[in-house]
Design an enzyme around this catalytic site. Structure first.
Site, PDB file in Angstrom:
ATOM      1  N   ARG A 107       0.840  -1.220   0.000  1.00  0.00           N
ATOM      2  CA  ARG A 107       0.000   0.000   0.000  1.00  0.00           C
ATOM      3  C   ARG A 107       0.866   1.258   0.000  1.00  0.00           C
ATOM      4  O   ARG A 107       0.576   2.240   0.686  1.00  0.00           O
ATOM      5  CB  ARG A 107      -0.957   0.055   1.189  1.00  0.00           C
ATOM      6  N   SER A 166     -10.692   0.092   3.364  1.00  0.00           N
ATOM      7  CA  SER A 166      -9.985  -0.202   4.621  1.00  0.00           C
ATOM      8  C   SER A 166      -9.427   1.098   5.179  1.00  0.00           C
ATOM      9  O   SER A 166      -8.742   1.832   4.468  1.00  0.00           O
ATOM     10  CB  SER A 166      -8.824  -1.162   4.362  1.00  0.00           C
ATOM     11  N   GLU A 194      -4.768   4.000   5.945  1.00  0.00           N
ATOM     12  CA  GLU A 194      -4.481   3.696   4.533  1.00  0.00           C
ATOM     13  C   GLU A 194      -4.804   4.883   3.625  1.00  0.00           C
ATOM     14  O   GLU A 194      -4.030   5.189   2.733  1.00  0.00           O
ATOM     15  CB  GLU A 194      -5.270   2.445   4.099  1.00  0.00           C
TER      16      GLU A 194
END
Ligand SMILES: Cc1cc2nc3c(=O)[nH]c(=O)nc-3n(C[C@H](O)[C@H](O)[C@H](O)COP(=O)(O)OP(=O)(O)OC[C@H]3O[C@@H](n4cnc5c(N)ncnc54)[C@H](O)[C@@H]3O)c2cc1C
Length: 274
Positions: A78, A153, A259
């Site tokens: 990520r 998320s 995130e």
């Protein structure tokens, strides 16, 4: 080559129609193709960096177009050079190397389980299953599903040293959070560390799916998604995210990181006085 402005899920659907393997598990991720390299989008055992061969960008500092190799994009979990230096480049297009007639990627246990019967699954079948799994967690955008009013998320899965996992396992067994050590989910990474599911940590710290703080809360289908129920403000959402981060840190000494890129509000990481 895919232009940055193409809707990502339409790109995935087209690759599957053409029998090209490589992004089938990335079905149903909202947004445009140009954003996929930014946080190296990933889901169900695939990451976009596995198939990117070049990223065409507008270099904002040099004022010119450039073609970047995957190694200069510094992709991580990520993460990428683009995410770390958001002022540097605008992604114009991505070049992908897909596998004509190739097999689907079935690394993710939950996906493998749901596809166990029926031999080698087609790309289309894998896409259907990924979309069904995502829907069951409200991870596809759906105006009729209040749990899908999220940024996906909210936290990345922390990657920690094996010694920290041992301490965590010892603690949660001792405290009766789980009855045996192997009930703690964990995934070894290539660099010798261990990835822990943030959703599991959040629930082990005492939060429950569906917990609310006024207009915001945890999705009732997925502990990793923070949702708003209408009328919520960014400050309220971040205050709840701070509360979660602080409790996970106090209980387990593990730091959760958001995130999404947070714009206009500082990320206090569990220490905020909002
Ligand atoms: C319900 C839901 C489920 C999700 N599931 C997943 C998932 O499974 N896996 C996953 O990885 N992500 C997931 N996400 C996150 C999101 O879909 C991805 O990050 C997606 O790539 C965002 O695309 P976007 O076009 O909306 O980008 P935006 O949200 O508009 O932008 C994201 C960031 O990228 C930058 N950016 C966007 N386009 C460019 C460009 N062309 N050049 C330079 N910078 C750019 C923006 O400045 C911003 O910092 C989910 C989100 C939601 C809401």
């Amino acid at each position: 080559m895919v232009a940055a402005g193409e809707p990502w899920d339409e790109v995935v659907a087209q690759t599957i129609q053409e029998g090209l393997a490589g992004v089938e598990c990335l079905s149903g991720i909202p947004g445009l193709a140009g954003a996929t390299p930014i946080q190296n989008v990933g889901a169900y055992g695939q990451e976009i960096s596995e198939v990117i061969t070049a990223v065409h960008v507008w270099d904002r500092r040099a004022g010119q177009r450039r073609v970047l190799t995957p190694s200069s994009c510094a992709f991580g979990y990520r993460d990428s050079a683009f995410k770390r230096d958001p002022e540097a480049a605008v992604v114009l297009a991505v070049e992908l190397q897909l596998r004509p007639g190739g097999d689907a990627t079935l690394r993710y246990a939950e996906l493998r389980r749901s596809l166990e019967q029926g031999g080698r699954p087609s790309l289309a079948r894998v896409r259907e299953h990924v979309l069904a799994l995502r829907r069951s967690k409200s991870m596809v955008l759906d105006a009729d599903d209040p749990n899908s009013r999220s940024a996906g998320s909210f936290f990345t899965n922390p990657v920690v040293a094996p010694s920290q996992v041992e301490a965590l396992v010892e603690q949660v067994v001792r405290e009766g959070v789980v009855d045996r050590a192997d009930a703690v989910p964990r995934h070894p990474t290539e660099d010798g560390r261990v990835k822990l599911p943030a959703a599991w940590l959040i629930e082990a710290a005492g939060f429950r799916k569906g917990d609310r703080r006024g207009a915001v809360g945890i999705s009732s289908r997925h502990a990793l998604a923070l949702v708003h129920h209408g009328g919520g403000r960014t400050g309220e959402l971040l205050a709840f995210a701070d509360e979660i981060t602080a409790r996970v840190r106090e209980r387990f000494g593990i730091e959760l990181q958001p995130e999404p890129v947070i714009v206009g509000e500082p990320w206090a990481g569990g220490a905020a006085k909002r």
